[in-house]
Design a protein around this motif. Structure first.
Motif, PDB file in Angstrom:
ATOM      1  N   ARG A  48      16.295 112.517  97.103  1.00 51.66           N
ATOM      2  CA  ARG A  48      17.245 111.802  97.954  1.00 51.66           C
ATOM      3  C   ARG A  48      17.583 112.666  99.163  1.00 51.66           C
ATOM      4  O   ARG A  48      17.884 113.843  99.031  1.00 51.66           O
ATOM      5  CB  ARG A  48      18.525 111.490  97.207  1.00 51.66           C
ATOM      6  CG  ARG A  48      19.575 110.821  98.111  1.00 51.66           C
ATOM      7  CD  ARG A  48      20.915 110.660  97.447  1.00 51.66           C
ATOM      8  NE  ARG A  48      20.797 109.738  96.345  1.00 51.66           N
ATOM      9  CZ  ARG A  48      21.646 109.697  95.330  1.00 51.66           C
ATOM     10  NH1 ARG A  48      22.660 110.534  95.266  1.00 51.66           N
ATOM     11  NH2 ARG A  48      21.485 108.823  94.361  1.00 51.66           N
ATOM     12  N   THR A  50      20.374 112.812 101.999  1.00 54.64           N
ATOM     13  CA  THR A  50      21.704 112.303 102.323  1.00 54.64           C
ATOM     14  C   THR A  50      22.124 112.886 103.668  1.00 54.64           C
ATOM     15  O   THR A  50      22.120 114.104 103.838  1.00 54.64           O
ATOM     16  CB  THR A  50      22.718 112.690 101.233  1.00 54.64           C
ATOM     17  OG1 THR A  50      22.284 112.157  99.984  1.00 54.64           O
ATOM     18  CG2 THR A  50      24.096 112.151 101.551  1.00 54.64           C
ATOM     19  N   LEU A 118      27.916 108.080 104.631  1.00 54.47           N
ATOM     20  CA  LEU A 118      26.725 108.836 104.238  1.00 54.47           C
ATOM     21  C   LEU A 118      25.546 107.889 104.118  1.00 54.47           C
ATOM     22  O   LEU A 118      25.638 106.843 103.480  1.00 54.47           O
ATOM     23  CB  LEU A 118      26.941 109.546 102.903  1.00 54.47           C
ATOM     24  CG  LEU A 118      28.038 110.609 102.868  1.00 54.47           C
ATOM     25  CD1 LEU A 118      28.219 111.129 101.445  1.00 54.47           C
ATOM     26  CD2 LEU A 118      27.711 111.748 103.811  1.00 54.47           C
ATOM     27  N   HIS A 120      22.059 107.368 102.477  1.00 48.27           N
ATOM     28  CA  HIS A 120      21.245 107.844 101.357  1.00 48.27           C
ATOM     29  C   HIS A 120      19.861 107.213 101.465  1.00 48.27           C
ATOM     30  O   HIS A 120      19.737 105.987 101.492  1.00 48.27           O
ATOM     31  CB  HIS A 120      21.860 107.453 100.013  1.00 48.27           C
ATOM     32  CG  HIS A 120      23.240 107.991  99.798  1.00 48.27           C
ATOM     33  ND1 HIS A 120      23.482 109.302  99.495  1.00 48.27           N
ATOM     34  CD2 HIS A 120      24.450 107.380  99.852  1.00 48.27           C
ATOM     35  CE1 HIS A 120      24.779 109.490  99.361  1.00 48.27           C
ATOM     36  NE2 HIS A 120      25.395 108.342  99.581  1.00 48.27           N
TER      37      HIS A 120
END
Length: 155
Positions: A48, A50, A118, A120
């Motif tokens: 991931r 971010t 955020l 992601h």
């Protein structure tokens, strides 16, 4: 700028032609910058990225993958930027950005979502079945291979 000679590595590595280009790119890239980001590992094949993109709406962001390069960019439209506003102090960044990440082979984007400022971007490495390790059977002189099955030769 100094360049690094990778030719000794290529004596024992086959098919890693892009390795030198990737290392050169990493060498030139400066750490830090805007926006800040994390790269996380979740399990063996899940990743991931971010990014802190406070103030950007989903329509202001663009995610694109080309030639194993993940490009995330953001740009605010003119109407979003209030030109008539006077600031005593401006600490919130209001500029466009572009971040690039080099992806390994067989890594693809599976999801992207904006949550609490955020962004992601979920990534997964999916190695094709043909590329996974397989055991190769070694036959002796007395064995014949008939239609994928091993049989002992009649003595």
């Amino acid at each position: 700028m100094t360049t690094i000679d990778f030719s000794p590595l290529f004596r024992s590595m086959i098919g890693f032609d892009r390795l030198s280009n990737a290392l050169e790119t990493a060498y030139r890239t400066e750490p830090g910058g805007y926006p800040p980001y994390n790269v996380e590992v979740h399990g063996e094949n899940d990743y991931r990225v971010t990014m802190a993109v406070a103030g950007f709406a989903p329509g202001d962001l663009e995610i694109e993958v080309t030639d194993n390069v993940l490009r995330v960019s953001g740009a605010r439209t003119e109407q979003d930027q209030e030109k008539e506003t006077k600031y005593l102090y401006r600490g919130i960044a209001n500029r466009g950005f572009e971040r690039k990440f080099q992806l390994a082979d067989y890594v693809r984007v599976v999801d992207a979502r904006l949550e609490n400022g955020l962004l992601h971007v979920e990534l997964r490495r999916e190695i094709p079945e043909a590329m996974k390790p397989r055991k190769i059977e070694i036959r002796g002189d007395d064995a014949k291979l008939i239609e994928g099955q091993q049989q002992k030769a009649a003595a």
